[in-house]
Design a protein around this motif. Structure first.
Motif, PDB file in Angstrom:
ATOM      1  N   LEU A 159       0.858  -1.187   0.000  1.00 49.66           N
ATOM      2  CA  LEU A 159       0.000   0.000   0.000  1.00 49.66           C
ATOM      3  C   LEU A 159       0.890   1.232   0.000  1.00 49.66           C
ATOM      4  O   LEU A 159       1.567   1.524   0.982  1.00 49.66           O
ATOM      5  CB  LEU A 159      -0.920   0.003   1.220  1.00 49.66           C
ATOM      6  N   ARG A 160       0.899   1.943  -1.113  1.00 49.05           N
ATOM      7  CA  ARG A 160       1.723   3.145  -1.232  1.00 49.05           C
ATOM      8  C   ARG A 160       0.863   4.370  -0.917  1.00 49.05           C
ATOM      9  O   ARG A 160      -0.203   4.558  -1.500  1.00 49.05           O
ATOM     10  CB  ARG A 160       2.318   3.260  -2.628  1.00 49.05           C
ATOM     11  N   VAL A 161       1.334   5.170   0.013  1.00 49.29           N
ATOM     12  CA  VAL A 161       0.647   6.386   0.431  1.00 49.29           C
ATOM     13  C   VAL A 161       1.480   7.580  -0.002  1.00 49.29           C
ATOM     14  O   VAL A 161       2.663   7.681   0.350  1.00 49.29           O
ATOM     15  CB  VAL A 161       0.433   6.411   1.956  1.00 49.29           C
ATOM     16  N   GLU A 162       0.881   8.476  -0.777  1.00 47.76           N
ATOM     17  CA  GLU A 162       1.586   9.660  -1.257  1.00 47.76           C
ATOM     18  C   GLU A 162       0.832  10.911  -0.824  1.00 47.76           C
ATOM     19  O   GLU A 162      -0.398  10.977  -0.923  1.00 47.76           O
ATOM     20  CB  GLU A 162       1.706   9.631  -2.781  1.00 47.76           C
ATOM     21  N   LEU A 163       1.579  11.892  -0.346  1.00 49.32           N
ATOM     22  CA  LEU A 163       1.019  13.169   0.095  1.00 49.32           C
ATOM     23  C   LEU A 163       1.347  14.227  -0.949  1.00 49.32           C
ATOM     24  O   LEU A 163       2.521  14.460  -1.264  1.00 49.32           O
ATOM     25  CB  LEU A 163       1.598  13.568   1.448  1.00 49.32           C
ATOM     26  N   TYR A 164       0.316  14.860  -1.491  1.00 47.71           N
ATOM     27  CA  TYR A 164       0.479  15.883  -2.523  1.00 47.71           C
ATOM     28  C   TYR A 164       0.076  17.250  -1.976  1.00 47.71           C
ATOM     29  O   TYR A 164      -0.848  17.365  -1.174  1.00 47.71           O
ATOM     30  CB  TYR A 164      -0.366  15.547  -3.751  1.00 47.71           C
ATOM     31  N   SER A 165       0.780  18.277  -2.442  1.00 48.90           N
ATOM     32  CA  SER A 165       0.568  19.633  -1.951  1.00 48.90           C
ATOM     33  C   SER A 165       0.540  20.613  -3.112  1.00 48.90           C
ATOM     34  O   SER A 165       1.246  20.440  -4.114  1.00 48.90           O
ATOM     35  CB  SER A 165       1.687  20.013  -0.967  1.00 48.90           C
ATOM     36  N   SER A 166      -0.295  21.644  -2.956  1.00 46.20           N
ATOM     37  CA  SER A 166      -0.355  22.733  -3.928  1.00 46.20           C
ATOM     38  C   SER A 166      -0.469  24.044  -3.168  1.00 46.20           C
ATOM     39  O   SER A 166      -1.280  24.158  -2.247  1.00 46.20           O
ATOM     40  CB  SER A 166      -1.562  22.563  -4.863  1.00 46.20           C
ATOM     41  N   PRO A 167       0.367  25.052  -3.493  1.00 46.26           N
ATOM     42  CA  PRO A 167       0.270  26.340  -2.796  1.00 46.26           C
ATOM     43  C   PRO A 167      -1.065  27.003  -3.072  1.00 46.26           C
ATOM     44  O   PRO A 167      -1.620  26.890  -4.171  1.00 46.26           O
ATOM     45  CB  PRO A 167       1.447  27.135  -3.361  1.00 46.26           C
ATOM     46  N   MET A 168      -1.577  27.722  -2.081  1.00 44.31           N
ATOM     47  CA  MET A 168      -2.891  28.350  -2.202  1.00 44.31           C
ATOM     48  C   MET A 168      -2.824  29.751  -2.792  1.00 44.31           C
ATOM     49  O   MET A 168      -3.816  30.476  -2.776  1.00 44.31           O
ATOM     50  CB  MET A 168      -3.559  28.420  -0.829  1.00 44.31           C
ATOM     51  N   ALA A 169      -1.671  30.165  -3.309  1.00 41.67           N
ATOM     52  CA  ALA A 169      -1.578  31.483  -3.936  1.00 41.67           C
ATOM     53  C   ALA A 169      -2.447  31.524  -5.171  1.00 41.67           C
ATOM     54  O   ALA A 169      -2.684  30.511  -5.839  1.00 41.67           O
ATOM     55  CB  ALA A 169      -0.125  31.789  -4.300  1.00 41.67           C
ATOM     56  N   ASP A 170      -2.950  32.713  -5.514  1.00 39.17           N
ATOM     57  CA  ASP A 170      -3.802  32.858  -6.695  1.00 39.17           C
ATOM     58  C   ASP A 170      -3.042  32.491  -7.941  1.00 39.17           C
ATOM     59  O   ASP A 170      -1.870  32.831  -8.108  1.00 39.17           O
ATOM     60  CB  ASP A 170      -4.305  34.293  -6.815  1.00 39.17           C
TER      61      ASP A 170
END
Length: 454
Positions: A159-170
């Protein structure tokens, strides 16, 4: 190729065709979004769709390779005489601690850095995602309350768990600029559509996606980088892989491998660990394997035979006085352990063969003679008892006690999926006269060319 292979191959191709259309719809939706929240949801859906597409392509490739080996007279490496049962796998209560600087968290100084995050989880070809979570310095943990459930899981799962992120800037691009791309997103013939879908799927996020830590034969072929996509993009922030050794009927902490640096706009101060509850329910623990009338006696007891109704389930053979007692949840008269120390054999004693069950209980060796009604029943009980022992041995710690799995709660409808734009793009109605072409032949042709090129 037998009928089962043909059916499996056709079902895989149908799934790939569906994901290609879903990818196109998500791309169009992302291009048309003018609200930040909607764009984040669309970008998350696109990344998840890309990961599913690559997983399906990898499975199709392995299936084709197995078919070629069979035609050449070679036995598939996955073929085994005795296959273990499958089961359910559930992960819940995901907690990822953050490590803010004192000046940021306690003194509330500095620029407020916000990111949108979600987890992508892959077990085999099945891929799930969590809801989006918005994180800033006011939080000490990233929390995902979702219960993510996988079915038909084998005991050797990863079971591979990946955490993804995106900046909330416009986002720098305006809604009008995105809409200008709307007419060109789905242009061209179906061959170009699928090729573009394959290209886009291989570089979702920042170029690191599901499967980065898996074996080489489980990975999809590397394809060309996709064109630049407007709107928010999610980047891989950290990942880990969980196996049978991590299953535990309580919360447990696991190491999290970090992939981003502090100068990245999507970076968050992760502590380097992840807490969750990972439980499994093998089918051999949840359903009766075999049941029926039996005659049982202990080899150490001279009292003779006793007529019972036997039920083999989990690590026990439960002996009830009658079937009605079993259905009404009465306590069994006798419980015979069936575990790694148990040996089941046939005793060829006239007038009819019987089963000899030798096991160890509380440090003592005990044995029972079990007589099914007919020789055919004896053989059936023998085969199923040996299969149960094999399943218990493969699932190991998951068979000590039955772990409880809470069914996932229904997800709240996302704002991006409530409007008609999403449904118009992803699932066009038949009344509009839109006919989806059969893409199976073109998928096969593209797969062959990609694999030859790579």
């Amino acid at each position: 190729m037998d009928i089962c292979d043909i059916n499996a191959d056709g079902e895989l191709q149908r799934q790939i065709e569906m994901e290609v259309r879903m990818q196109e719809g998500a791309s169009r939706l992302l291009a048309a979004c003018s609200q930040r929240d909607q764009a984040l949801e669309a970008s998350k859906s696109l990344l998840t769709c890309n990961a599913r597409l690559l997983a399906l392509l990898g499975q199709l490739q392995r299936m084709r390779e197995s078919q070629v080996l069979q035609r050449m007279g070679h036995r598939s490496s996955d073929a085994k005489d005795t296959l273990p049962c499958t089961g359910k796998l559930a992960i819940s209560g995901l907690r990822i601690p953050l490590m803010w600087k004192d000046s940021e968290y306690f003194k509330n100084k500095g620029e407020l850095h916000q990111c949108a995050l979600f987890c992508l989880l892959q077990c085999g070809k099945d891929i799930r995602d969590t809801n989006l979570a918005v994180v800033d310095r006011t939080l000490t943990d990233i929390c995902f309350e979702d219960t993510v459930l996988f079915t038909e899981v084998e005991p050797g799962f990863q079971l591979r768990v990946e955490l993804y992120s995106s900046p909330m800037a416009d986002d720098a691009s305006s809604g009008a600029r995105r809409l200008s791309l709307l007419g060109s997103t789905l242009g061209g013939q179906s061959g170009r559509r699928i090729r573009a879908a394959f290209d886009a799927a291989t570089a979702c996020g920042s170029g690191s996606g599901v499967g980065g830590g898996e074996r080489a034969e489980d990975q999809a072929p590397a394809l060309a980088p996709p064109p630049v996509t407007l709107g928010p993009r999610f980047h891989l922030l950290g990942h880990t892989t969980l196996t049978m050794d991590h299953v535990q009927d309580s919360f447990k902490t696991h190491d999290l491998s970090l992939t981003a640096t502090e100068d990245s706009p999507f970076w968050l101060p992760l502590y380097g660990s992840m807490c969750c509850r990972l439980v499994a329910q093998p089918a051999c623990m949840t359903r009766p394997v075999v049941m029926g009338r039996l005659r049982v006696k202990s080899t150490a007891d001279a009292a003779g035979w006793e007529d019972i109704y036997g039920v083999l389930r989990g690590p026990t053979l439960l002996c009830y006085q009658c079937e009605k007692d079993m259905q009404s949840d009465e306590l069994p008269l006798l419980v015979i352990p069936v575990n790694k120390n148990t040996i089941v054999s046939v005793s060829e004693v006239l007038p009819a063969p019987t089963l000899l069950i030798s096991t160890k209980c509380h440090g003592e060796n005990i044995a029972y003679t079990v007589a099914p009604p007919t020789p055919q029943d004896t053989q059936r009980w023998l085969v199923l008892c040996q299969q149960q022992l094999h399943d218990l041995n493969c699932w190991q710690r998951c068979c000590t006690n039955l772990m409880k799995i809470e069914e996932p709660a229904p997800r709240k409808a996302s704002a991006t999926r409530q409007g008609s734009l999403y449904h118009e793009m992803v699932t066009p109605s038949a009344g509009e006269g839109h006919v989806v072409q059969d893409l199976s032949a073109e998928i096969t042709e593209l797969l062959v060319s990609y694999y030859q090129e790579s």
